[in-house]
Design a protein around this motif. Structure first.
Motif, PDB file in Angstrom:
ATOM      1  N   LEU A   1      -2.288  30.888  13.016  1.00 27.24           N
ATOM      2  CA  LEU A   1      -1.574  29.289  12.892  1.00 27.24           C
ATOM      3  C   LEU A   1      -0.484  28.806  11.719  1.00 27.24           C
ATOM      4  O   LEU A   1      -0.898  29.034  10.738  1.00 27.24           O
ATOM      5  CB  LEU A   1      -2.366  28.657  13.288  1.00 27.24           C
ATOM      6  CG  LEU A   1      -1.383  27.004  13.495  1.00 27.24           C
ATOM      7  CD1 LEU A   1      -0.717  26.631  14.906  1.00 27.24           C
ATOM      8  CD2 LEU A   1      -2.541  25.805  13.830  1.00 27.24           C
ATOM      9  N   VAL A   2       0.839  29.846  11.662  1.00 32.47           N
ATOM     10  CA  VAL A   2       1.589  28.967  11.037  1.00 32.47           C
ATOM     11  C   VAL A   2       2.221  27.677  11.835  1.00 32.47           C
ATOM     12  O   VAL A   2       3.028  27.244  12.600  1.00 32.47           O
ATOM     13  CB  VAL A   2       2.801  30.229  11.567  1.00 32.47           C
ATOM     14  CG1 VAL A   2       3.473  30.145  10.211  1.00 32.47           C
ATOM     15  CG2 VAL A   2       2.814  31.189  11.092  1.00 32.47           C
ATOM     16  N   SER A   3       2.222  26.738  10.843  1.00 30.78           N
ATOM     17  CA  SER A   3       2.575  25.167  10.680  1.00 30.78           C
ATOM     18  C   SER A   3       3.083  24.507   9.665  1.00 30.78           C
ATOM     19  O   SER A   3       2.391  25.254   8.468  1.00 30.78           O
ATOM     20  CB  SER A   3       1.950  25.015  11.684  1.00 30.78           C
ATOM     21  OG  SER A   3       0.669  24.711  11.042  1.00 30.78           O
TER      22      SER A   3
ATOM     23  N   ASP B   1       2.645  39.621   5.441  1.00 29.87           N
ATOM     24  CA  ASP B   1       3.975  40.296   6.115  1.00 29.87           C
ATOM     25  C   ASP B   1       4.290  38.784   6.025  1.00 29.87           C
ATOM     26  O   ASP B   1       5.950  38.170   5.436  1.00 29.87           O
ATOM     27  CB  ASP B   1       3.917  41.088   7.470  1.00 29.87           C
ATOM     28  CG  ASP B   1       4.604  41.350   7.296  1.00 29.87           C
ATOM     29  OD1 ASP B   1       5.677  41.289   6.939  1.00 29.87           O
ATOM     30  OD2 ASP B   1       4.865  42.010   8.725  1.00 29.87           O
ATOM     31  N   ILE B   2       4.123  37.773   6.436  1.00 28.17           N
ATOM     32  CA  ILE B   2       4.329  35.873   6.742  1.00 28.17           C
ATOM     33  C   ILE B   2       4.896  35.908   5.639  1.00 28.17           C
ATOM     34  O   ILE B   2       5.574  35.319   5.407  1.00 28.17           O
ATOM     35  CB  ILE B   2       3.393  35.175   7.289  1.00 28.17           C
ATOM     36  CG1 ILE B   2       2.970  35.746   9.233  1.00 28.17           C
ATOM     37  CG2 ILE B   2       3.796  34.128   7.741  1.00 28.17           C
ATOM     38  CD1 ILE B   2       1.655  35.425   9.448  1.00 28.17           C
ATOM     39  N   ALA B   3       4.029  35.818   4.385  1.00 24.42           N
ATOM     40  CA  ALA B   3       4.706  35.153   3.146  1.00 24.42           C
ATOM     41  C   ALA B   3       5.872  36.182   3.095  1.00 24.42           C
ATOM     42  O   ALA B   3       6.462  35.039   2.307  1.00 24.42           O
ATOM     43  CB  ALA B   3       3.365  35.358   2.031  1.00 24.42           C
TER      44      ALA B   3
ATOM     45  N   LEU C   1      13.050  32.022  13.093  1.00 21.67           N
ATOM     46  CA  LEU C   1      13.295  32.490  11.649  1.00 21.67           C
ATOM     47  C   LEU C   1      12.950  33.673  11.636  1.00 21.67           C
ATOM     48  O   LEU C   1      13.833  34.413  10.999  1.00 21.67           O
ATOM     49  CB  LEU C   1      12.368  31.446  10.990  1.00 21.67           C
ATOM     50  CG  LEU C   1      14.158  30.026  10.833  1.00 21.67           C
ATOM     51  CD1 LEU C   1      12.935  29.314  10.049  1.00 21.67           C
ATOM     52  CD2 LEU C   1      15.179  29.853  10.380  1.00 21.67           C
ATOM     53  N   PHE C   2      11.530  34.380  11.306  1.00 14.43           N
ATOM     54  CA  PHE C   2      11.268  35.411  11.697  1.00 14.43           C
ATOM     55  C   PHE C   2      10.274  36.105  12.286  1.00 14.43           C
ATOM     56  O   PHE C   2      10.370  37.558  12.409  1.00 14.43           O
ATOM     57  CB  PHE C   2      11.331  35.191   9.464  1.00 14.43           C
ATOM     58  CG  PHE C   2       9.612  34.683   9.515  1.00 14.43           C
ATOM     59  CD1 PHE C   2       8.422  35.107   9.610  1.00 14.43           C
ATOM     60  CD2 PHE C   2       9.878  33.425   8.925  1.00 14.43           C
ATOM     61  CE1 PHE C   2       7.170  34.334   9.588  1.00 14.43           C
ATOM     62  CE2 PHE C   2       8.871  32.413   8.632  1.00 14.43           C
ATOM     63  CZ  PHE C   2       7.309  33.406   8.667  1.00 14.43           C
TER      64      PHE C   2
ATOM     65  N   ARG D   1       7.817  37.411   4.540  1.00 14.28           N
ATOM     66  CA  ARG D   1       9.134  37.071   5.429  1.00 14.28           C
ATOM     67  C   ARG D   1       9.772  35.004   4.970  1.00 14.28           C
ATOM     68  O   ARG D   1      10.567  35.434   5.016  1.00 14.28           O
ATOM     69  CB  ARG D   1       8.881  37.371   6.818  1.00 14.28           C
ATOM     70  CG  ARG D   1       9.187  38.288   6.521  1.00 14.28           C
ATOM     71  CD  ARG D   1       8.829  39.696   8.361  1.00 14.28           C
ATOM     72  NE  ARG D   1       8.169  40.344   8.762  1.00 14.28           N
ATOM     73  CZ  ARG D   1       8.892  40.394   9.389  1.00 14.28           C
ATOM     74  NH1 ARG D   1       9.765  40.436   8.768  1.00 14.28           N
ATOM     75  NH2 ARG D   1       8.605  42.832   9.796  1.00 14.28           N
ATOM     76  N   TRP D   2       8.565  34.828   4.472  1.00 17.23           N
ATOM     77  CA  TRP D   2       8.733  33.157   4.424  1.00 17.23           C
ATOM     78  C   TRP D   2       9.707  33.162   3.095  1.00 17.23           C
ATOM     79  O   TRP D   2      10.379  32.021   3.256  1.00 17.23           O
ATOM     80  CB  TRP D   2       7.611  32.687   4.222  1.00 17.23           C
ATOM     81  CG  TRP D   2       7.846  30.534   3.983  1.00 17.23           C
ATOM     82  CD1 TRP D   2       8.144  30.509   2.447  1.00 17.23           C
ATOM     83  CD2 TRP D   2       8.173  30.009   5.156  1.00 17.23           C
ATOM     84  NE1 TRP D   2       8.209  28.918   2.663  1.00 17.23           N
ATOM     85  CE2 TRP D   2       8.251  28.877   4.255  1.00 17.23           C
ATOM     86  CE3 TRP D   2       8.601  29.885   5.274  1.00 17.23           C
ATOM     87  CZ2 TRP D   2       8.890  27.645   4.789  1.00 17.23           C
ATOM     88  CZ3 TRP D   2       8.467  28.988   6.680  1.00 17.23           C
ATOM     89  CH2 TRP D   2       8.771  27.557   6.282  1.00 17.23           C
ATOM     90  N   SER D   3       9.415  33.853   2.261  1.00 12.68           N
ATOM     91  CA  SER D   3       9.611  33.546   1.033  1.00 12.68           C
ATOM     92  C   SER D   3      11.279  34.623   1.076  1.00 12.68           C
ATOM     93  O   SER D   3      12.043  34.003   0.349  1.00 12.68           O
ATOM     94  CB  SER D   3       9.196  35.037  -0.033  1.00 12.68           C
ATOM     95  OG  SER D   3       7.926  34.586  -0.549  1.00 12.68           O
ATOM     96  N   GLY D   4      11.713  34.814   1.555  1.00 14.77           N
ATOM     97  CA  GLY D   4      13.073  35.280   2.100  1.00 14.77           C
ATOM     98  C   GLY D   4      13.908  34.538   2.791  1.00 14.77           C
ATOM     99  O   GLY D   4      15.669  34.177   2.073  1.00 14.77           O
TER     100      GLY D   4
END
Length: 307
Positions: A143-145, A295-297, A103-104, A299-302
């Motif tokens: 860790l993104v999970s 940055d992760i947050a 996804l990103f 992109r997740w919002s996007g």
């Protein structure tokens, strides 16, 4: 490197004391004096002047060749130090699942590499428990999970929520399960596949008797096909009547692969899970990690806005 040696090499490469002095930004008398001190220290003549400029003596040739090797060694050492500093300042190691990578995170890592070409990037892709094992071991720093319930070492971690996600059931086009909404029991009467291999080692991170998000409900027969590779599970579901259980954030990608979501009866949907970012509590003040988390947050919002 020694200052006098560097000045000596500059004279040789410039071809004269005048041009070397201009390059080194010192006066010609000072440069001449320094070369006299260098020759006195070595006890040999290094340079001979003539109307055509300067000429190296046999001793000068030896010193210049040795100086070139020393300069290359010094330059290489500086490059290695620069790379080491870049690794310390910008090197990152992230664990995630296949969905987040697709996804990103894939684009994010490619952009990061372009901004920090000398920084090493390590991405471990796998299920949440395996990633948690790597995080606690120090193999990764992020860790993104989904949130893992019943962790035995939760006090060592910080979890930053991103939002809610939910598993769904997917089957190949033309599967009989697509004909109408189905109950959970009916769906699970078919063979199932999931990207969650039955590894005993990571499960030791859970409190005794705890289950995971990937476990089937009591009384089920178990998954027919499991793999650490989602791609392998997709292939299996496309080639058989097996039902793939996977996070619905990858619904678009799975549709492109020929797997469609199975409609469930009201009340039989799988429960949502918090999705977020795990870091070790001891790294919560790390500036590089803080920037990555932001940055992760973002992109997740996007991604959420597009769904």
């Amino acid at each position: 490197m020694d200052k006098f040696l560097l000045q000596f090499m500059a004279i040789v490469e410039a071809g004269s004391f005048v041009r070397a002095a201009e390059t080194l930004l010192i006066s010609q008398p000072a440069l001449t004096y320094n070369m006299k001190k260098l020759e006195e220290g070595l006890g040999v003549r290094l340079l001979e002047r003539s109307s055509r400029g300067i000429r190296l003596t046999e001793y000068g040739e030896t010193l210049y060749q040795s100086g070139e090797m020393m300069r290359r060694t010094y330059s290489n050492a500086l490059d290695r130090i620069d790379r080491q500093r870049a690794e310390l300042d910008h090197g990152i190691s992230i664990g995630t699942g296949y969905s987040v990578w697709i996804l990103f995170l894939r684009d994010m890592m490619f952009e990061y590499a372009a901004r920090h070409p000398k920084a090493p990037i390590n991405v471990n892709i796998g299920n949440a428990l395996r990633g948690m094992d790597q995080l606690l071991a120090g193999d990764i720093s992020i860790l993104v999970s989904h949130r893992i319930e019943n962790l035995s070492r939760e006090e060592e971690l910080v979890f930053r929520p991103l939002g809610l996600t939910q598993d769904e059931y997917f089957a190949r086009e033309g599967h009989v399960l697509h004909e109408c909404p189905r109950s959970r029991a009916e769906i699970l009467s078919w063979p199932t596949t999931i990207a969650f291999p039955p590894e005993a080692r990571p499960r030791r991170l859970l409190r005794s008797g705890a289950s995971t998000a990937a476990d089937l409900p009591p009384g089920s027969a178990g998954h027919q096909f499991t793999s650490s590779s989602l791609g392998a599970c997709i292939d299996f579901a496309r080639a058989t009547n097996a039902v793939l259980i996977h996070n619905n954030i990858l619904k678009g990608h799975l549709r492109e692969q020929g797997l469609l979501p199975i409609k469930t009866l009201p009340g039989d949907e799988l429960r949502p899970w918090p999705m977020g970012i795990y870091t070790l509590r001891e790294l919560r003040q790390d500036a590089t990690i803080d920037l990555l988390l932001e940055d992760i947050a973002r992109r997740w919002s996007g991604i959420g806005a597009q769904q």
